[in-house]
Scaffold this active site. Sequence first.
Site, PDB file in Angstrom:
ATOM      1  CG  ASP A 102      -2.183   0.943   0.975  1.00  0.00           C
ATOM      2  OD1 ASP A 102      -2.428   1.206  -0.125  1.00  0.00           O
ATOM      3  OD2 ASP A 102      -2.942   1.121   1.886  1.00  0.00           O
ATOM      4  CB  CYS A 135     -20.937  -7.702 -15.524  1.00  0.00           C
ATOM      5  SG  CYS A 135     -21.462  -7.304 -13.690  1.00  0.00           S
ATOM      6  CB  CYS A 178     -20.869   3.625  -7.189  1.00  0.00           C
ATOM      7  SG  CYS A 178     -19.888   5.013  -6.132  1.00  0.00           S
ATOM      8  CB  CYS A 191     -14.140   7.153  -3.873  1.00  0.00           C
ATOM      9  SG  CYS A 191     -14.116   5.602  -3.155  1.00  0.00           S
ATOM     10  CB  CYS A 240     -17.248   2.698   0.538  1.00  0.00           C
ATOM     11  SG  CYS A 240     -18.675   1.975  -0.526  1.00  0.00           S
TER      12      CYS A 240
HETATM   13  C1  B12 Z   1      -4.831   5.760  -4.229  1.00  0.00           C
HETATM   14  C2  B12 Z   1      -5.586   4.547  -3.473  1.00  0.00           C
HETATM   15  C3  B12 Z   1      -6.725   4.577  -3.475  1.00  0.00           C
HETATM   16  C4  B12 Z   1      -7.931   6.053  -3.432  1.00  0.00           C
HETATM   17  C5  B12 Z   1      -8.109   5.790  -5.182  1.00  0.00           C
HETATM   18  C6  B12 Z   1      -8.404   4.657  -5.814  1.00  0.00           C
HETATM   19  C7  B12 Z   1      -8.549   4.332  -7.111  1.00  0.00           C
HETATM   20  N1  B12 Z   1      -9.334   3.749  -7.778  1.00  0.00           N
HETATM   21  O1  B12 Z   1      -7.436   4.625  -7.737  1.00  0.00           O
HETATM   22  C8  B12 Z   1      -9.007   5.599  -2.607  1.00  0.00           C
HETATM   23  C9  B12 Z   1      -8.777   6.228  -1.621  1.00  0.00           C
HETATM   24  C10 B12 Z   1     -10.478   5.971  -3.156  1.00  0.00           C
HETATM   25  C11 B12 Z   1      -8.981   3.982  -2.635  1.00  0.00           C
HETATM   26  C12 B12 Z   1     -10.043   3.356  -2.203  1.00  0.00           C
HETATM   27  C13 B12 Z   1      -9.952   1.847  -2.085  1.00  0.00           C
HETATM   28  N2  B12 Z   1      -8.986   1.234  -1.882  1.00  0.00           N
HETATM   29 CO1  B12 Z   1      -7.102   1.929  -2.733  1.00  0.00          CO
HETATM   30  N3  B12 Z   1      -5.385   2.423  -2.957  1.00  0.00           N
HETATM   31  C14 B12 Z   1      -4.878   3.314  -3.586  1.00  0.00           C
HETATM   32  C15 B12 Z   1      -3.157   3.114  -3.976  1.00  0.00           C
HETATM   33  C16 B12 Z   1      -2.287   3.626  -2.700  1.00  0.00           C
HETATM   34  C17 B12 Z   1      -2.881   3.636  -5.336  1.00  0.00           C
HETATM   35  C18 B12 Z   1      -3.939   3.565  -6.517  1.00  0.00           C
HETATM   36  C19 B12 Z   1      -3.575   4.402  -7.592  1.00  0.00           C
HETATM   37  O2  B12 Z   1      -2.400   4.273  -7.916  1.00  0.00           O
HETATM   38  N4  B12 Z   1      -4.596   4.808  -8.096  1.00  0.00           N
HETATM   39  C20 B12 Z   1      -4.715   5.550  -9.568  1.00  0.00           C
HETATM   40  C21 B12 Z   1      -4.940   4.560 -10.430  1.00  0.00           C
HETATM   41  C22 B12 Z   1      -5.216   5.210 -11.868  1.00  0.00           C
HETATM   42  O3  B12 Z   1      -4.362   3.779 -10.584  1.00  0.00           O
HETATM   43  P1  B12 Z   1      -4.642   1.965 -10.467  1.00  0.00           P
HETATM   44  O4  B12 Z   1      -5.423   1.821  -9.363  1.00  0.00           O
HETATM   45  O5  B12 Z   1      -2.902   1.147 -10.241  1.00  0.00           O
HETATM   46  O6  B12 Z   1      -4.933   1.633 -11.618  1.00  0.00           O
HETATM   47  C23 B12 Z   1      -4.034   1.028 -12.888  1.00  0.00           C
HETATM   48  C24 B12 Z   1      -5.052   0.035 -13.482  1.00  0.00           C
HETATM   49  O7  B12 Z   1      -6.314   0.079 -13.370  1.00  0.00           O
HETATM   50  C25 B12 Z   1      -4.380   0.408 -15.000  1.00  0.00           C
HETATM   51  N5  B12 Z   1      -5.290   0.259 -16.041  1.00  0.00           N
HETATM   52  C26 B12 Z   1      -6.095   1.219 -16.586  1.00  0.00           C
HETATM   53  N6  B12 Z   1      -7.085   0.855 -17.401  1.00  0.00           N
HETATM   54  C27 B12 Z   1      -6.753  -0.756 -17.758  1.00  0.00           C
HETATM   55  C28 B12 Z   1      -7.191  -1.708 -18.338  1.00  0.00           C
HETATM   56  C29 B12 Z   1      -6.714  -2.841 -18.286  1.00  0.00           C
HETATM   57  C30 B12 Z   1      -6.988  -4.030 -19.258  1.00  0.00           C
HETATM   58  C31 B12 Z   1      -5.811  -3.313 -17.615  1.00  0.00           C
HETATM   59  C32 B12 Z   1      -5.044  -4.592 -17.369  1.00  0.00           C
HETATM   60  C33 B12 Z   1      -5.202  -2.185 -16.724  1.00  0.00           C
HETATM   61  C34 B12 Z   1      -5.948  -0.993 -16.570  1.00  0.00           C
HETATM   62  O8  B12 Z   1      -3.960   1.833 -15.125  1.00  0.00           O
HETATM   63  C35 B12 Z   1      -3.769   2.104 -13.772  1.00  0.00           C
HETATM   64  C36 B12 Z   1      -2.630   3.070 -13.598  1.00  0.00           C
HETATM   65  O9  B12 Z   1      -1.442   2.067 -13.826  1.00  0.00           O
HETATM   66  C37 B12 Z   1      -3.150   1.479  -3.915  1.00  0.00           C
HETATM   67  C38 B12 Z   1      -1.966   1.000  -3.514  1.00  0.00           C
HETATM   68  C39 B12 Z   1      -0.688   1.231  -4.597  1.00  0.00           C
HETATM   69  N7  B12 Z   1       0.336   1.516  -4.041  1.00  0.00           N
HETATM   70  O10 B12 Z   1      -1.037   0.791  -5.781  1.00  0.00           O
HETATM   71  C40 B12 Z   1      -4.210   1.118  -3.064  1.00  0.00           C
HETATM   72  C41 B12 Z   1      -5.317  -0.143  -3.272  1.00  0.00           C
HETATM   73  C42 B12 Z   1      -5.480  -0.146  -4.838  1.00  0.00           C
HETATM   74  N8  B12 Z   1      -6.436  -0.133  -2.584  1.00  0.00           N
HETATM   75  C43 B12 Z   1      -6.901  -0.903  -2.127  1.00  0.00           C
HETATM   76  C44 B12 Z   1      -8.343  -1.132  -1.622  1.00  0.00           C
HETATM   77  C45 B12 Z   1      -8.431  -2.546  -0.675  1.00  0.00           C
HETATM   78  C46 B12 Z   1      -9.108  -0.110  -1.804  1.00  0.00           C
HETATM   79  C47 B12 Z   1     -10.760  -0.160  -1.069  1.00  0.00           C
HETATM   80  C48 B12 Z   1     -11.363  -1.440  -1.538  1.00  0.00           C
HETATM   81  C49 B12 Z   1     -10.752   0.219   0.155  1.00  0.00           C
HETATM   82  C50 B12 Z   1     -12.164   0.385   0.755  1.00  0.00           C
HETATM   83  N9  B12 Z   1     -12.565  -0.768   1.140  1.00  0.00           N
HETATM   84  O11 B12 Z   1     -12.676   1.462   1.155  1.00  0.00           O
HETATM   85  C51 B12 Z   1     -11.165   1.138  -1.913  1.00  0.00           C
HETATM   86  C52 B12 Z   1     -11.613   0.691  -3.469  1.00  0.00           C
HETATM   87  C53 B12 Z   1     -12.027   1.695  -4.378  1.00  0.00           C
HETATM   88  C54 B12 Z   1     -12.129   1.170  -5.825  1.00  0.00           C
HETATM   89  N10 B12 Z   1     -13.090   1.074  -6.483  1.00  0.00           N
HETATM   90  O12 B12 Z   1     -10.731   1.357  -6.300  1.00  0.00           O
HETATM   91  C55 B12 Z   1      -6.078  -2.145  -2.535  1.00  0.00           C
HETATM   92  C56 B12 Z   1      -6.680  -3.017  -3.670  1.00  0.00           C
HETATM   93  C57 B12 Z   1      -6.398  -4.376  -3.770  1.00  0.00           C
HETATM   94  C58 B12 Z   1      -7.185  -5.213  -5.048  1.00  0.00           C
HETATM   95  N11 B12 Z   1      -7.497  -6.303  -4.812  1.00  0.00           N
HETATM   96  O13 B12 Z   1      -7.284  -4.704  -6.014  1.00  0.00           O
HETATM   97  C59 B12 Z   1      -4.722  -1.313  -2.768  1.00  0.00           C
HETATM   98  C60 B12 Z   1      -3.850  -2.145  -3.989  1.00  0.00           C
HETATM   99  C61 B12 Z   1      -3.819  -1.583  -1.400  1.00  0.00           C
HETATM  100  C62 B12 Z   1      -3.309  -2.944  -1.181  1.00  0.00           C
HETATM  101  N12 B12 Z   1      -2.055  -2.971  -1.176  1.00  0.00           N
HETATM  102  O14 B12 Z   1      -3.974  -3.797  -1.150  1.00  0.00           O
HETATM  103  N13 B12 Z   1      -7.599   3.522  -2.801  1.00  0.00           N
HETATM  104  S1  SF4 Z   2     -15.891   2.256  -2.653  1.00  0.00           S
HETATM  105 FE1  SF4 Z   2     -16.025   4.207  -3.692  1.00  0.00          FE
HETATM  106  S2  SF4 Z   2     -16.245   3.825  -5.857  1.00  0.00           S
HETATM  107 FE2  SF4 Z   2     -16.749   1.752  -4.874  1.00  0.00          FE
HETATM  108  S3  SF4 Z   2     -18.905   1.954  -4.343  1.00  0.00           S
HETATM  109 FE3  SF4 Z   2     -18.002   2.907  -2.442  1.00  0.00          FE
HETATM  110  S4  SF4 Z   2     -17.920   5.104  -3.117  1.00  0.00           S
HETATM  111 FE4  SF4 Z   2     -18.375   3.876  -4.890  1.00  0.00          FE
HETATM  112  S1  SF4 Z   3     -19.512  -6.085 -10.778  1.00  0.00           S
HETATM  113 FE1  SF4 Z   3     -17.953  -4.688 -11.882  1.00  0.00          FE
HETATM  114  S2  SF4 Z   3     -15.869  -5.694 -11.349  1.00  0.00           S
HETATM  115 FE2  SF4 Z   3     -17.376  -7.291 -10.808  1.00  0.00          FE
HETATM  116  S3  SF4 Z   3     -17.692  -8.573 -12.690  1.00  0.00           S
HETATM  117 FE3  SF4 Z   3     -19.397  -6.640 -12.810  1.00  0.00          FE
HETATM  118  S4  SF4 Z   3     -18.402  -4.977 -14.002  1.00  0.00           S
HETATM  119 FE4  SF4 Z   3     -16.824  -6.504 -13.271  1.00  0.00          FE
END
Ligand code: B12
Ligand code: SF4
Ligand code: SF4
Length: 322
Positions: A137, A195, A202, A218, A245
């Site tokens: 994380d 899906c 949300c 969020c 959440c």
């Molecule tokens: C900032 C952050 C948040 C932020 C922003 C969330 C977000 N969606 O980005 C907030 C505070 C909202 C958040 C919430 C949550 N988080 Co958070 N968060 C992070 C953190 C620190 C960075 C994520 C990040 O860089 N976001 C920016 C986006 C753009 O980057 P990304 O998520 O990595 O997405 C990449 C891919 O999606 C890819 N991509 C885009 N399009 C496509 C298409 C394809 C086909 C593919 C393959 C890839 C791809 O490109 C993106 C950039 O590289 C990570 C830990 C880490 N160091 O990565 C944990 C992390 C993502 N979080 C985690 C968790 C558990 C949560 C929550 C479930 C917590 C909760 N229950 O409240 C929620 C889920 C919300 C959600 N639906 O995402 C876990 C996820 C585990 C998993 N199995 O996925 C992580 C990995 C922490 C951990 N070490 O376990 N989080």
């Molecule tokens: S974790 Fe964030 S994106 Fe996911 S349902 Fe809750 S408010 Fe919406």
């Molecule tokens: S609920 Fe969202 S993440 Fe899960 S299978 Fe459906 S579209 Fe994919």
Amino acid sequence: MSIEIKRRAAALGFAATGIARLEKNPHAAELDRWLAAGHAGTMTYLHRQAEKRKDPRKIMPHARSAVVTLTNYFHADLSPHPDSGKETNAGSEGVRSRVAQYAWSSDYHDVLGDRLEQLASAIREIVPGATTRCYVDAGPVPERELAQLAGLGWIGKNMMLIHPELGSFTFIGVVLTDAELEADLPFEADRCGTCRRCLDACPTNAFVGPRDLDARACISYLTIEHRGEFSDTQRAQVGDWIFGCDVCQDVCPWNVSFARATTDPGFERRPEVAAPDAHALSVLSDDQFDRHYGDTPFSRPGRNAMRRNAAAVLGNSAPRVT
Ligand code: B12
Ligand code: SF4
Ligand code: SF4
């Protein structure tokens, strides 16, 4: 070497392990676009870390491979959809307050930090001379991206890494190493198909589109990352969530069908974090907060933010005067 590393990871309690070769992030453009759209809100560290997230080879000198682990934290509780009328976690005053499941136990940074260090030392034993660095994380590591590249699952429309047999209630932990390890094939399939349940469920409409979350809306961001008071809109958006959440995971068919309760002793449910009393939380002193929650995920937002969250949940539960 890779097989032996995975065997040692399984013995340490990791639910799944994959290995990715470190290369330029194939979705660097998505990260740039997401940041430019302002979707990171006040999480300015994501802007500062962008260069390393876009090219994880820059995180550690000579890094070649990422050993990526998943840990199941699911507590077999799929909270009801907000409109279902079913009650959960009613506190002593009957106020419903919910906490995301990843926070229902001791702080995962501590539990997994220790476990990853043990895995890192196993890697150094298996590959003499190798250097390692552990991340969970915290740090500039694109964890979901690396997990997908390591073959552990696909990125769902809710942006979660979904493992085909575990679902998405998993933590990702990473050990970077300069050892050249045999890599797994990336998980190329997108098993979301048509899906879109997560996007529609949300409560705050935080998804701008599939895999595009405006974090500012969020609830997880609002209750954990947002500093200062809530605006009226933000207070209402929080609803009954006091920390994090789970809605976009609770509705996912891959969790409904495949997620199984964790048996990991490191993630035993602690009632004071899983179902906190919003009234008690809203008036806790610094000392009391440290005593009850110092070693839990609530320590990230800290006492003031948790009191703010509790007050918002209490306000949202009060009958409205019209
Ligand atoms: C900032 C952050 C948040 C932020 C922003 C969330 C977000 N969606 O980005 C907030 C505070 C909202 C958040 C919430 C949550 N988080 Co958070 N968060 C992070 C953190 C620190 C960075 C994520 C990040 O860089 N976001 C920016 C986006 C753009 O980057 P990304 O998520 O990595 O997405 C990449 C891919 O999606 C890819 N991509 C885009 N399009 C496509 C298409 C394809 C086909 C593919 C393959 C890839 C791809 O490109 C993106 C950039 O590289 C990570 C830990 C880490 N160091 O990565 C944990 C992390 C993502 N979080 C985690 C968790 C558990 C949560 C929550 C479930 C917590 C909760 N229950 O409240 C929620 C889920 C919300 C959600 N639906 O995402 C876990 C996820 C585990 C998993 N199995 O996925 C992580 C990995 C922490 C951990 N070490 O376990 N989080
Ligand atoms: S974790 Fe964030 S994106 Fe996911 S349902 Fe809750 S408010 Fe919406
Ligand atoms: S609920 Fe969202 S993440 Fe899960 S299978 Fe459906 S579209 Fe994919």
